[in-house]
Design a protein around this motif. Structure first.
Motif, PDB file in Angstrom:
ATOM      1  N   ALA A 100      20.766 -31.226  53.151  1.00 34.46           N
ATOM      2  CA  ALA A 100      19.948 -31.285  53.896  1.00 34.46           C
ATOM      3  C   ALA A 100      20.263 -29.851  54.320  1.00 34.46           C
ATOM      4  CB  ALA A 100      20.326 -32.734  54.783  1.00 34.46           C
ATOM      5  N   ALA A 101      19.402 -29.902  55.533  1.00 38.56           N
ATOM      6  CA  ALA A 101      19.290 -28.387  56.245  1.00 38.56           C
ATOM      7  C   ALA A 101      18.255 -28.546  57.790  1.00 38.56           C
ATOM      8  CB  ALA A 101      18.875 -27.769  55.050  1.00 38.56           C
ATOM      9  N   SER A 102      18.697 -27.997  58.432  1.00 31.82           N
ATOM     10  CA  SER A 102      17.931 -28.298  59.965  1.00 31.82           C
ATOM     11  C   SER A 102      18.092 -26.723  60.785  1.00 31.82           C
ATOM     12  CB  SER A 102      18.152 -29.029  60.822  1.00 31.82           C
ATOM     13  OG  SER A 102      20.042 -28.496  61.046  1.00 31.82           O
ATOM     14  N   GLY A 103      16.955 -26.699  61.365  1.00 21.31           N
ATOM     15  CA  GLY A 103      16.712 -25.701  62.083  1.00 21.31           C
ATOM     16  C   GLY A 103      16.270 -25.935  63.515  1.00 21.31           C
ATOM     17  N   ALA A 104      16.657 -24.590  64.228  1.00 23.07           N
ATOM     18  CA  ALA A 104      15.751 -24.604  65.838  1.00 23.07           C
ATOM     19  C   ALA A 104      14.894 -23.404  66.383  1.00 23.07           C
ATOM     20  CB  ALA A 104      16.475 -25.927  66.960  1.00 23.07           C
ATOM     21  N   TYR A 105      14.105 -23.404  66.941  1.00 23.99           N
ATOM     22  CA  TYR A 105      13.240 -22.413  67.299  1.00 23.99           C
ATOM     23  C   TYR A 105      12.844 -22.393  68.911  1.00 23.99           C
ATOM     24  CZ  TYR A 105       9.888 -18.180  67.450  1.00 23.99           C
ATOM     25  OH  TYR A 105       9.265 -17.851  67.932  1.00 23.99           O
ATOM     26  N   SER A 106      13.026 -22.100  69.605  1.00 29.52           N
ATOM     27  CA  SER A 106      12.511 -21.787  70.661  1.00 29.52           C
ATOM     28  C   SER A 106      12.493 -21.078  71.732  1.00 29.52           C
ATOM     29  CB  SER A 106      13.285 -22.599  71.238  1.00 29.52           C
ATOM     30  OG  SER A 106      14.515 -22.166  71.727  1.00 29.52           O
ATOM     31  N   ASP A 107      11.691 -19.382  70.975  1.00 29.81           N
ATOM     32  CA  ASP A 107      11.282 -18.014  71.959  1.00 29.81           C
ATOM     33  C   ASP A 107       9.897 -17.285  71.769  1.00 29.81           C
ATOM     34  OD1 ASP A 107      14.109 -17.523  72.056  1.00 29.81           O
ATOM     35  OD2 ASP A 107      14.350 -16.998  69.285  1.00 29.81           O
ATOM     36  N   VAL A 116      15.375 -31.026  57.009  1.00 33.46           N
ATOM     37  CA  VAL A 116      15.075 -30.786  55.251  1.00 33.46           C
ATOM     38  C   VAL A 116      15.460 -31.224  54.358  1.00 33.46           C
ATOM     39  CG1 VAL A 116      14.201 -29.429  53.042  1.00 33.46           C
ATOM     40  CG2 VAL A 116      12.951 -28.792  55.720  1.00 33.46           C
ATOM     41  N   LEU A 117      15.267 -33.082  54.079  1.00 34.12           N
ATOM     42  CA  LEU A 117      16.546 -33.594  53.137  1.00 34.12           C
ATOM     43  C   LEU A 117      15.497 -33.465  51.793  1.00 34.12           C
ATOM     44  CD1 LEU A 117      15.901 -36.833  55.859  1.00 34.12           C
ATOM     45  CD2 LEU A 117      17.839 -34.578  56.058  1.00 34.12           C
ATOM     46  N   LYS A 171      17.548 -37.035  46.219  1.00 35.67           N
ATOM     47  CA  LYS A 171      18.098 -36.802  45.008  1.00 35.67           C
ATOM     48  C   LYS A 171      17.582 -37.783  43.932  1.00 35.67           C
ATOM     49  CE  LYS A 171      21.579 -33.373  45.807  1.00 35.67           C
ATOM     50  NZ  LYS A 171      22.793 -32.374  44.841  1.00 35.67           N
ATOM     51  N   SER A 172      16.337 -38.788  44.510  1.00 37.06           N
ATOM     52  CA  SER A 172      15.839 -39.970  43.029  1.00 37.06           C
ATOM     53  C   SER A 172      14.422 -39.613  42.777  1.00 37.06           C
ATOM     54  CB  SER A 172      15.811 -41.132  44.125  1.00 37.06           C
ATOM     55  OG  SER A 172      15.678 -41.349  45.721  1.00 37.06           O
ATOM     56  N   GLY A 173      14.180 -38.097  43.962  1.00 34.01           N
ATOM     57  CA  GLY A 173      13.083 -37.796  42.869  1.00 34.01           C
ATOM     58  C   GLY A 173      12.527 -36.585  44.552  1.00 34.01           C
ATOM     59  N   TYR A 174      12.395 -37.630  45.835  1.00 37.40           N
ATOM     60  CA  TYR A 174      11.174 -36.813  46.672  1.00 37.40           C
ATOM     61  C   TYR A 174      12.343 -35.559  48.094  1.00 37.40           C
ATOM     62  CZ  TYR A 174      13.426 -40.073  49.809  1.00 37.40           C
ATOM     63  OH  TYR A 174      13.909 -41.293  50.436  1.00 37.40           O
ATOM     64  N   TRP A 175      11.527 -34.926  48.729  1.00 32.09           N
ATOM     65  CA  TRP A 175      11.884 -34.213  49.724  1.00 32.09           C
ATOM     66  C   TRP A 175      11.280 -35.137  51.398  1.00 32.09           C
ATOM     67  CZ3 TRP A 175      10.456 -32.316  45.059  1.00 32.09           C
ATOM     68  CH2 TRP A 175      11.335 -31.866  44.570  1.00 32.09           C
ATOM     69  N   LEU A 176      11.894 -34.842  52.304  1.00 29.31           N
ATOM     70  CA  LEU A 176      11.565 -35.156  53.582  1.00 29.31           C
ATOM     71  C   LEU A 176      11.442 -33.792  54.270  1.00 29.31           C
ATOM     72  CD1 LEU A 176      12.716 -38.600  54.590  1.00 29.31           C
ATOM     73  CD2 LEU A 176      10.158 -38.055  53.573  1.00 29.31           C
ATOM     74  N   VAL A 177      10.132 -33.970  54.967  1.00 36.76           N
ATOM     75  CA  VAL A 177      10.033 -32.591  56.223  1.00 36.76           C
ATOM     76  C   VAL A 177      10.091 -33.014  57.548  1.00 36.76           C
ATOM     77  CG1 VAL A 177       9.543 -30.015  56.237  1.00 36.76           C
ATOM     78  CG2 VAL A 177      10.041 -30.892  53.872  1.00 36.76           C
ATOM     79  N   ASN A 235      23.567 -28.789  56.181  1.00 36.46           N
ATOM     80  CA  ASN A 235      24.709 -29.788  55.404  1.00 36.46           C
ATOM     81  C   ASN A 235      24.090 -29.986  54.114  1.00 36.46           C
ATOM     82  OD1 ASN A 235      26.259 -31.119  58.192  1.00 36.46           O
ATOM     83  ND2 ASN A 235      23.711 -30.735  58.424  1.00 36.46           N
ATOM     84  N   GLU A 236      25.555 -29.872  53.226  1.00 39.01           N
ATOM     85  CA  GLU A 236      25.718 -30.528  51.668  1.00 39.01           C
ATOM     86  C   GLU A 236      25.815 -32.020  51.666  1.00 39.01           C
ATOM     87  OE1 GLU A 236      25.862 -29.619  46.960  1.00 39.01           O
ATOM     88  OE2 GLU A 236      24.664 -27.328  49.009  1.00 39.01           O
ATOM     89  N   MET A 237      25.453 -33.266  51.431  1.00 35.96           N
ATOM     90  CA  MET A 237      26.227 -34.395  51.341  1.00 35.96           C
ATOM     91  C   MET A 237      25.840 -34.985  49.210  1.00 35.96           C
ATOM     92  SD  MET A 237      25.195 -36.081  54.562  1.00 35.96           S
ATOM     93  CE  MET A 237      24.289 -34.373  55.235  1.00 35.96           C
TER      94      MET A 237
END
Length: 224
Positions: free
Chosen positions: A3-10, A35-36, A39-45, A222-224
């Motif tokens: 998993a990873a995340s980011g933010a933008y407000s500029d 973004v997740l 590993k069972s086979g899909y991504w979530l955004v 993050n990596e879990m």
């Protein structure tokens, strides 16, 4: 799970290429993306957007020139390369009604182009998910290999809470999103904060599900 995340407000605005600056800058919108990779086979955004005023939010997914895009039922889009040897399925849902379209090689406004370098462009397919004007918007995108996955909202949005069910060969997973507006230190812009919880189906026939709390008011990779 990765998993990873980011933010933008500029700020957002159209780029004046002659002057090299953005014009008609919109400064009241904050955007947070998670973004997740499950590993069972899909991504979530998961995209959360918030503004002090109403805006029309468009979510875009760009494909290379040799990839076809076909919109099917239930906001599902199939991506397939020209050799028909690889395919992806994208499902885009939101907390408001979405209108999906595919744009290729448009000039007004400019959209649906691919550029390898300066002075080169080729038409390419771009998926546009357009929402009705609102102050806040949440997009949830499922990306999977093959047609055996489905994304459905399981609970209505209320007080920033929404639930999403992901079904597939692995079973059923549940994503819960809690969206909050918070003040940002030293800045008067609203801060859109997503708390995410993913409940995984029992694997290998087990009896117990797995509950993962993700991005609890933090912004980091993050990596879990």
């Amino acid at each position: 799970l990765d998993a990873a995340s980011g933010a933008y407000s500029d700020g957002y605005g159209r780029l004046n290429t002659a002057r090299g600056v953005a014009e008609a800058l919109v400064e009241d919108v904050s955007h947070e993306r998670h973004v997740l990779f499950v590993k069972s086979g899909y991504w979530l955004v998961i995209d959360g957007l918030s503004g002090a005023n109403e805006h029309r939010f468009d979510l875009l997914y760009h494909a290379p020139p040799d990839v076809d895009m076909t919109i099917a039922a239930q906001n599902t889009v199939r991506l397939e390369n020209s050799a028909k040897s690889a395919a992806l399925q994208i499902q885009v849902k939101g907390t408001a009604q979405l209108n999906l379209s595919v744009v290729r090689g448009a000039d007004t406004p400019i959209q649906g182009w691919w550029s390898l370098n300066h002075h080169h462009k080729a038409p390419s397919n771009t998926l546009v998910a357009q929402a009705e004007p609102a102050c806040r918007m949440l997009f949830v995108t499922l990306i999977a290999v093959g047609p055996d996955y489905s994304l459905q909202q399981t609970s209505p949005t209320s007080d920033g809470e929404s639930g999403w069910q992901i079904s597939g060969q692995h079973g059923l997973d549940l994503l819960q999103v809690s969206s909050k507006i918070a003040a940002q230190a030293g800045n008067d812009k609203p801060q859109f904060m997503n708390n995410l919880k993913l409940t995984r189906s029992p694997s290998n026939g087990g009896a117990n599900s797995e509950e993962l709390v993700l991005f609890d008011n933090v912004r980091s990779s993050n990596e879990m």
